[in-house]
Structures are given as C-alpha cells and as structure tokens.
Design an enzyme around this catalytic site. Sequence first.
Site, PDB file in Angstrom:
ATOM      1  N   LYS A  26     -63.640  64.286  71.515  1.00 35.20           N
ATOM      2  CA  LYS A  26     -64.065  63.283  70.543  1.00 35.20           C
ATOM      3  C   LYS A  26     -65.589  63.135  70.557  1.00 35.20           C
ATOM      4  CE  LYS A  26     -61.039  59.988  70.216  1.00 35.20           C
ATOM      5  NZ  LYS A  26     -60.350  58.890  70.920  1.00 35.20           N
ATOM      6  N   ARG A  96     -64.046  54.295  73.249  1.00 40.38           N
ATOM      7  CA  ARG A  96     -62.999  55.259  72.922  1.00 40.38           C
ATOM      8  C   ARG A  96     -62.853  56.329  74.003  1.00 40.38           C
ATOM      9  NH1 ARG A  96     -64.544  57.394  67.083  1.00 40.38           N
ATOM     10  NH2 ARG A  96     -62.305  57.837  67.055  1.00 40.38           N
ATOM     11  N   GLY A 105     -52.227  59.579  72.104  1.00 43.73           N
ATOM     12  CA  GLY A 105     -51.619  58.317  72.494  1.00 43.73           C
ATOM     13  C   GLY A 105     -51.539  58.080  73.999  1.00 43.73           C
ATOM     14  N   MET A 107     -54.237  57.926  76.256  1.00 45.17           N
ATOM     15  CA  MET A 107     -55.307  57.126  76.832  1.00 45.17           C
ATOM     16  C   MET A 107     -55.688  56.018  75.861  1.00 45.17           C
ATOM     17  SD  MET A 107     -57.492  59.857  78.932  1.00 45.17           S
ATOM     18  CE  MET A 107     -57.826  60.782  77.481  1.00 45.17           C
ATOM     19  N   ARG A 363     -61.240  66.995  64.706  1.00 40.62           N
ATOM     20  CA  ARG A 363     -60.783  67.956  65.724  1.00 40.62           C
ATOM     21  C   ARG A 363     -59.917  68.995  65.031  1.00 40.62           C
ATOM     22  NH1 ARG A 363     -56.927  63.489  68.258  1.00 40.62           N
ATOM     23  NH2 ARG A 363     -55.629  63.274  66.433  1.00 40.62           N
ATOM     24  N   HIS A 481     -23.196  82.530  77.578  1.00 40.67           N
ATOM     25  CA  HIS A 481     -22.866  83.677  76.730  1.00 40.67           C
ATOM     26  C   HIS A 481     -23.268  83.441  75.284  1.00 40.67           C
ATOM     27  CE1 HIS A 481     -20.023  86.026  74.192  1.00 40.67           C
ATOM     28  NE2 HIS A 481     -20.380  86.991  75.029  1.00 40.67           N
ATOM     29  N   ARG A 646     -28.031 103.882  76.180  1.00 44.26           N
ATOM     30  CA  ARG A 646     -27.664 103.606  77.570  1.00 44.26           C
ATOM     31  C   ARG A 646     -26.190 103.900  77.797  1.00 44.26           C
ATOM     32  NH1 ARG A 646     -28.164  97.615  79.873  1.00 44.26           N
ATOM     33  NH2 ARG A 646     -26.317  97.303  78.577  1.00 44.26           N
ATOM     34  N   SER A 793     -37.137 102.484  82.060  1.00 46.52           N
ATOM     35  CA  SER A 793     -37.123 101.269  81.267  1.00 46.52           C
ATOM     36  C   SER A 793     -36.725 100.133  82.202  1.00 46.52           C
ATOM     37  CB  SER A 793     -36.129 101.411  80.115  1.00 46.52           C
ATOM     38  OG  SER A 793     -36.102 100.215  79.380  1.00 46.52           O
ATOM     39  N   GLY A 795     -35.118  97.001  83.239  1.00 46.43           N
ATOM     40  CA  GLY A 795     -34.084  96.060  82.799  1.00 46.43           C
ATOM     41  C   GLY A 795     -34.361  94.762  83.522  1.00 46.43           C
ATOM     42  N   THR A 796     -35.204  93.951  82.901  1.00 46.55           N
ATOM     43  CA  THR A 796     -35.736  92.815  83.661  1.00 46.55           C
ATOM     44  C   THR A 796     -34.749  91.667  83.829  1.00 46.55           C
ATOM     45  OG1 THR A 796     -36.814  92.164  81.610  1.00 46.55           O
ATOM     46  CG2 THR A 796     -38.176  93.256  83.260  1.00 46.55           C
ATOM     47  N   ASP A 798     -31.535  92.069  84.917  1.00 50.74           N
ATOM     48  CA  ASP A 798     -30.948  92.368  86.219  1.00 50.74           C
ATOM     49  C   ASP A 798     -32.013  92.403  87.312  1.00 50.74           C
ATOM     50  OD1 ASP A 798     -28.135  92.520  86.176  1.00 50.74           O
ATOM     51  OD2 ASP A 798     -28.248  94.319  84.932  1.00 50.74           O
ATOM     52  N   CYS A 860     -36.809  96.592  78.587  1.00 48.49           N
ATOM     53  CA  CYS A 860     -35.775  96.300  77.590  1.00 48.49           C
ATOM     54  C   CYS A 860     -35.000  95.031  77.921  1.00 48.49           C
ATOM     55  CB  CYS A 860     -34.830  97.479  77.421  1.00 48.49           C
ATOM     56  SG  CYS A 860     -33.934  97.891  78.916  1.00 48.49           S
ATOM     57  N   TYR A 880     -44.316 100.671  75.960  1.00 46.88           N
ATOM     58  CA  TYR A 880     -43.690  99.882  74.901  1.00 46.88           C
ATOM     59  C   TYR A 880     -42.871  98.735  75.485  1.00 46.88           C
ATOM     60  CZ  TYR A 880     -39.249 102.150  76.038  1.00 46.88           C
ATOM     61  OH  TYR A 880     -38.132 102.578  76.698  1.00 46.88           O
TER      62      TYR A 880
HETATM   63  P1  ADP Z   1     -57.168  57.946  69.489  1.00 45.94           P
HETATM   64  O1  ADP Z   1     -57.738  58.940  70.402  1.00 45.94           O
HETATM   65  O2  ADP Z   1     -55.915  57.316  70.008  1.00 45.94           O
HETATM   66  O3  ADP Z   1     -57.078  58.435  68.083  1.00 45.94           O
HETATM   67  P2  ADP Z   1     -59.571  56.585  68.732  1.00 45.94           P
HETATM   68  O4  ADP Z   1     -60.649  56.474  69.735  1.00 45.94           O
HETATM   69  O5  ADP Z   1     -59.736  57.642  67.731  1.00 45.94           O
HETATM   70  O6  ADP Z   1     -58.203  56.707  69.496  1.00 45.94           O
HETATM   71  O7  ADP Z   1     -59.468  55.176  68.050  1.00 45.94           O
HETATM   72  C1  ADP Z   1     -58.334  54.654  67.421  1.00 45.94           C
HETATM   73  C2  ADP Z   1     -58.664  54.197  66.030  1.00 45.94           C
HETATM   74  O8  ADP Z   1     -59.732  53.287  66.020  1.00 45.94           O
HETATM   75  C3  ADP Z   1     -59.030  55.331  65.135  1.00 45.94           C
HETATM   76  O9  ADP Z   1     -58.182  55.320  64.016  1.00 45.94           O
HETATM   77  C4  ADP Z   1     -60.441  55.081  64.710  1.00 45.94           C
HETATM   78  O10 ADP Z   1     -60.578  55.344  63.364  1.00 45.94           O
HETATM   79  C5  ADP Z   1     -60.662  53.602  65.010  1.00 45.94           C
HETATM   80  N1  ADP Z   1     -62.012  53.427  65.517  1.00 45.94           N
HETATM   81  C6  ADP Z   1     -62.523  53.868  66.664  1.00 45.94           C
HETATM   82  N2  ADP Z   1     -63.829  53.591  66.781  1.00 45.94           N
HETATM   83  C7  ADP Z   1     -64.178  52.918  65.656  1.00 45.94           C
HETATM   84  C8  ADP Z   1     -65.404  52.366  65.163  1.00 45.94           C
HETATM   85  N3  ADP Z   1     -66.526  52.477  65.850  1.00 45.94           N
HETATM   86  N4  ADP Z   1     -65.369  51.799  63.975  1.00 45.94           N
HETATM   87  C9  ADP Z   1     -64.227  51.697  63.280  1.00 45.94           C
HETATM   88  N5  ADP Z   1     -63.051  52.189  63.670  1.00 45.94           N
HETATM   89  C10 ADP Z   1     -63.010  52.794  64.866  1.00 45.94           C
HETATM   90 MG    MG Z   2     -28.692  95.643  83.478  1.00 48.63          MG
HETATM   91 MG    MG Z   3     -58.382  59.100  66.941  1.00 50.79          MG
END
Ligand code: ADP
Ligand code: MG
Ligand code: MG
Length: 907
Positions: A26, A96, A105, A107, A363, A481, A646, A793, A795-796, A798, A860, A880
């Site tokens: 980030k 952040r 989700g 951290m 990202r 099976h 075979r 070949s 026969g991994t 077995d 194989c 191969y």
């Molecule tokens: P996550 O990694 O869980 O996406 P973020 O750090 O991106 O967490 O933050 C969660 C939300 O908060 C994001 O949707 C982002 O748009 C909003 N947010 C974070 N920093 C700011 C900021 N400086 N101003 C406005 N919105 C923010």
């Molecule tokens: Mg065999």
């Molecule tokens: Mg985010």
Amino acid sequence: MEKYVYSFNGEKTEGNASLMNLLGGKGANLAEMARLGIPVPPGFTITTECCNAFLQSGGSYPKGYEDQLEEALSRLEANMELAFGDPENPLLVSCRSGGRQSMPGMMETVLNVGLTSETIPGLIKKTGNPRFVYDSYRRLIMMYADVVMEKAEGIEAVNGNGIRNQLEKILAAFKETRNLQNDADLTEDDLKTLCGLFTERVATVLGEEFPDSPVAQLEGAIGAVFKSWNGKRARSYRRIEQIPDKWGTGVTVQAMVFGNMGNTSATGVAFTRNPATGENTFFGEWLANAQGEDVVAGLRTPAPINDATKRETNKGVKSLEATMPSAYQELESIRTTLERHYREMLDIEFTIENERLYMLQCRVGKRTGTASLVMAMEMLEEGLIDEITAIKRVKPHQLNELLHPIVDPDEESRAQCLTEGLPAGPGGAFGHLAFTSDDAVKLAKTHPNVILVREETNPEDIEGMRAASGILTARGGMTSHAALVARGWGKCCIVGAGDIAIHPSMKKMQIGDKTFNQGDILTLNGTRGRVYEGKLKMVDATEDSRFQSFMKMADAYRTMGVRANADTREDALVAKNYGAEGIGLFRTEHMFYSAGADDRLFILRKIILSDTEGERKAAVRELEPFVKEEIKETLKAMDGMPVTIRALDPPLHEFVPHSRAKQVELAEALGVDLNEIKRRCETLQESNPMMGHRGVRLGISFPDLTEMQVKAVFEATAELAKNGHHPQPEIMIPVTCDVEELVFVRKIVNRVCEEVARQYGLAAIVHKFGTMIEIPRSALRAHQMAELSEFFSFGTNDLTQLTYGFSRDDAGEFLPTYLEKKILSADPFQTLDPLGVGELIKIAVERGRETRPDLKIGICGEHGGDPASVRFCFKAGLDYVSCSPYRIPIARLAAAHAAIEASETKK
Ligand code: ADP
Ligand code: MG
Ligand code: MG
C-alpha cells in the site's frame, strides 16, 4: 541513522513502487502514484523494519523513529495547511496497514484519527456540516475501540461479542426505534447521541475512557496496526499462504479525505479491467456519502461506476458516470495512466470529496483464469507487455477453469446449495440421476446428461462413470477411485458428500428431508464441491481463439515434451487436440474397462481363472485380436508420434467377477461349477495387492501373456507400416526392480519382433523397449536397468507410495491429519516430493544416462499435470512429462514457464 519514515506528497516523495518490501504494498504504491502526479492525499509510511523492531522489542520504537515521525507529521501539516489537534484547522489522518503481499481483511486500519472534543467544534465550524463530523466521529470510536483498545490489547471478547459488535448493535437498535432504514437517514442529532452512547459503552466494557487527545490516538493507532501483524487471524492466514512472519507490516499515516461529506461526496473501488471476464472495460462500484469500507461491508448496495457495466439487476440505479461526470472522467483517465505505467490490471480505491477525486490505493488485481488469459493476450496486442510477460501472467493451474464447461457463476450465486462434498473432478455438470453403473449406461442412451450417484465407486462402475456427465459419491477422499478416475478424464466429480443417504435398490436417495429418484435432475460444481437441485446453466470456456494463440505462443518457449496418458483412440484424439506430442502411458488393462468391453473382459477372465495350461493358451489366443485392434487404433490416431504401451499392470483379482450372474456365466464357459469359480476367485485375493502379483511379475509367471501383448503390438505396427503409416510404439515394462526381469522379457520381445517381421515380410519393426521406474530399487539400479532400456518413465504414483511406504489406497486415513498437523507440507501424491522421491529421480537420471547417454526419460504419474512437479521434472533434465489429456495445456504452460525461468536465471 536508519530511515524509518518515508513521506509522499505532491512536492517531495521519498518512496516508490520498488520499495514494496520496506514500505508494504500500500505504502509503496501510494508513493508511486504520488510520483505520477495522481491526486493522492499526502502522508507518510513507517517501514516494515520499524514494525519488526517494535514487535521484537516488545513494543518500543527504534532509535531515531520519534524524530522522523515528528518531522514527517510537520511536513504533512504544512502540506495540508492544517495542524494535527488544532482547534481551528484540524488535520485528521488514517492509519493504514500494508504488508508486502496483500492479506485481505487480516490487518487493521483506523480512519478519522485526530477528532476530539477540541477539534470537533473547529471542524464543524469550518465545514458547516455537523452531520458529517459526528458521522466521522462515531466511525472513529468504533474502529479505534475495536482495533486499538480491544484487539491490540489482546482482550478476548466474551462469546465473540467484541466491542465492534456491541456498538453495531447499539446502532441497529437505535435505527430500529427511530424506524430508519439506512445509516444515511441518521441526522446530526442522532449521530451525536450515538457518539455519546458509544463512548459510554467503550468505557464500561473496556474499563478505559476513549482517548480525547490527538497524539494519544495517533500513537495508539500506529502501535495497534503494528500489533495487528501478530493478530490471530493474520498469523493463521500467513501460515496458510506461507507468508514469512518476519516480513512485518508498514503503517501509512495519511491525511483524510471525506467521502461522507454529503451527496457530492462518495467512495468506491474499481478494477481497471473486468476481473471475471478480462474484458477491457472499467469495472467498479461506488456509494455516495460514504466512507472507507462501506462499499465492501454490504450495509448498502453499491452502484456500478459506469453505464456500460450495469446488469439486469441494477440497471435502475445511477452510475458515478451519470452522477458526477467530471470526477468520473478524471478517474477514467487515471485508470489509463495507471495501466500504462504498471502494465497490469489494477485494483483501485478512490474517494470523492465535494466532487474532487482522490486515489487511496492501487495494487495488482486478482482475477479468474479466463480473465488472466484474455488480459495477457490483449495487453500483448496493445503493446503494453511482451510475449514472455504475457505467458507468465497466466498461472498454469488457472487453465483448469478454461478446459471444462463450468456452472454459470451468475446462476450459481443465486442458487441454493443442497449439500457439499470434496471437489474431486473439475468443472460443472448437470444430469438425470442414476444409482448404478448399468442404469447410468442405459439412461445415457436416451438422455445425454446423467449424474451417477454411488456410495463409492470401484472398477466395475467404470462404464457408468464414462457414460455419466458427472459423478457424485457419498464416501471417499481426494484419492478415492472415483476421484482418480474422474480427474484423469477431466470429468466433473464430487466425492465424500456425507449428507447423502443412497438406497440403490430403490433407485433413490435422500439429502436432508428431500428425496430424489432416478431421473431427477441435479447440478454439480466439481470445482467447488457443491451440489444443486435442478439444472443450472453451463458455460463453455474454451471457445476463445485467444486460448489457442496463447498456447502456441507458450509452446515456442517450451523445451520439454508433453505427452498424454491415454488408453483409447478417443482419449488419444482429445489429447492430440490439447497438444499432446505422443502418448506417454497407454494402460493396456483399460481396454477391459471401457464401454462395450464385455467380450474381452470375459476372455480375460477365462485366462485368469483357467486351471490348465491348455485352457489358458487357448483363451490367450482368443484375446489377441482384441488387444491388437485397440493398440492399432491408438497408434493410428497418434500416427508419427511415440506411443508408450505398458504391459498389463494390475493385480489379477481386479478383473475377476464379483456379481453372481457374471460368475455363473463364466462357470458355464469354463465348464466348471460355480463353487469352483468362487474358489478360484478367492485364491487370487492378496492381502497387499499393490505389492503383490502384478506388473512384470505377471508377465514372468505367464510368459504367454507377455508374448500375446507383444505380438499384438508388433502386428498392429507392421500392418500400419505396410499401409503407409508411421507408428512409433514403445513397449514399457511396469513394476520392475531388477535388470534380470528386463532380460527375461526382452528375450520374448526380440524373438516375437523377428517372427512378426518375417511374417509380414519386413526387414525390421521400429520400436523402443523400456521400463517404468516406480520401485526405489530400480531407481538405485538405474545404470543396470539402462543397459536393457532405451527409455525410462517414472511411475511416480507407485514410486511415491513405495518411497514413503504410504499405501495409495489407505493414505486417506491419515494423510489429512498429516497435512493439518503440518507433518507434511503437501500431499506427495499430488505434488511430487522433491526431497525424497525427487532424489531418487535425480539418481536414476544420472545413473541411467551414464550407461546410455541418449536414454529418453519421462514421467507418467499423476504428477505429470501438476505445475510444481512439471517444474521439478524440467530441472531434473527429463525429456517429457505425460499427463491426462485435460491437463496437457497445464503441463505445456508449466513447462514453458520452467524454460523461461531457467533462461532468465542464466542471464
Ligand atoms: P484495507 O487494506 O483493508 O483495504 P485500507 O487501509 O485500504 O484497508 O482502508 C480501508 C478503507 O478506508 C479504504 O476503503 C480506504 O478507501 C479508506 N481510507 C483509508 N485511508 C483513507 C483516507 N486517508 N481518506 C479517506 N479514506 C481512507
Ligand atoms: Mg505403477
Ligand atoms: Mg484497501
């Protein structure tokens, strides 16, 4: 002095995208966007190194950090022309989290830091918008109490009823008493009241006042984000994703921009291209008057950002494009800038404050397999990326999705799942239910789509399994099976769906309180292991011609061959269609399992159960034409390409009849009574058939069986060669452990070869002779095995079984526990074990080629279609890999990746 704090703003940005490890994804990407001149609220990122120092010291900051923080904060204040904690012009920030790799989700993030009894009035005065200020404050209290005061302090919520949950309940109850639907309906006074209720509850539950000092809030939030790296959820996520603990998280402190200032403000998330289809259209969602996570939280349903991506279900709502055209235009142009710069599809977060757009995150976006391929090819055409990059953009396993019809994701999301099992065979299927193999075959004659439902399957079910579009079993694991066979065929299959009660004799089953009869329709999603009532729509993913061009392009970089495990002409044709360059494993025994194989199977049973030499020889002669025909068809289908045939491999009792009717029939044919047949069947039972009378051992005990098979191969070859074809048979001997076994068999092979050549008036019959290496001893004796073998070949399946001493049939009992307890990091039957089994392979390659430098070597086992195993085979110098037809594109791509990787490391 080590640098712990990196600022980013319109004037001076210290970080950039290449500092991912130090700043987290980030922080690094925010810096990169700032450098590109994209509107990003200014801020600074505290490094992952600082996080590590903080966590290792038990919560104190490294030397120099405090000063750097102070300096960065003043720079930010100057930049914003605001001051942190200032009663007139207060600066608010977000804190952040952000690691090297996204951990969705896992951290924490705290918004609106800096709101206190002193700054609140100032902000109200400045904005003239008290509703917005209290809305921000109630969000701060909730996030801060949850993240900083509870989680970071290690307070375990009673019954999972944490402070966030409690505050949310207060909010919900408040809305209910006032009869309000949405958060947006809350007035300034409502929100003010709520803030009071929130701080009261925080103090009673957590025994501490909500901090009213901006500095305390900031310190608390930064420390809590660092600590969230070691939170329970984050730790277990890292274990699953194999992310090292020592990476740490960065903390980005950033000036707040507000999407919750009213109806000219908004927040949203978007993908620069459609992540499901790969289509080059801007795709995203937005909410007016909202902040942060509201879009993903699901409290309000977000709207599409543009009109082009509206669907049937949301065509009535207003897009961002229509609501705030100029902000949308700017967003669209940032989309282009970012894609050109990163040369990737990006996942972005944005906020609009009073019609002014700010970017908050970018990202590389996650995507489906289909989307990966489409984007790679289109970006190549657009000149954004080169061929090698395009090839590397598609992960081999992602092709899985493209090779099978799948359940339409749209329909599936609306359907109610009946029950679940293990996702054993890929893709989707719907069909009429049949509860026995015979019924499935019969039903399939009138209905093209049948689902075979069995308690579990055994080789006698093969015909029904073939005839069915999908297979569902109540018992069994991923290596049962049904699972093995289905995966081999690329057929949709769900195993171990324990909620099903099957009554085969009554031709019905029960799932919960629902009863399903023969002929009723179900849909299976074999990729997810889900079962649905009725028929869901299927979509075919291979139609795209881009798929063909992509594979062709990848092949140009590939150096290792890819062959198929195929046992019939039909399989061979499918394999060729998927790009197989030969057959690496033709299992002779499969011609006795296939549809319409009753006659042959009957003769084979006569051979197996005959008592006298004469009886046996006669039956063997009777069988030969069938074997020859089947081999001939396959050689012809693969004309000009090698076909590894075979010799019969499985223990004989796999072929003996279990049903009374079949036993009676056989007794009559052999002229003995039923009890005698039963006795003979019983004597064939072994207590450990996998290590019993099978493979080359059969061929040595019954030389006429060997002779018949070899003769069939040579006659088929001779006849084809005389007709202008170019058959390339390779005779492969299974389950060998000593060179003397090869000496014995090869004598027969040479003699029969000469006889057949003479008989057909040919100077020679071109063929190869080789062995499987599937017993550790033969790997160790490879220098000798190679004296007689022109190819090896591995026969991994077995080889893995015998190297570990894990029975393939019984490993389901303990392997899951081993994986769960981390005693093994991966299932060695799915991914080749590089350390033990792999070591044997390397030894065999080295010793074999010492004896015979041009020894051809392949693999194989099931591993031939596993990308990590393919990579291992490439490194081990194999010529191969061979895998089931539906995995060929995966193996081709994995082999191309391995070759590219090797040439890149050489550079
Ligand atoms: P996550 O990694 O869980 O996406 P973020 O750090 O991106 O967490 O933050 C969660 C939300 O908060 C994001 O949707 C982002 O748009 C909003 N947010 C974070 N920093 C700011 C900021 N400086 N101003 C406005 N919105 C923010
Ligand atoms: Mg065999
Ligand atoms: Mg985010």
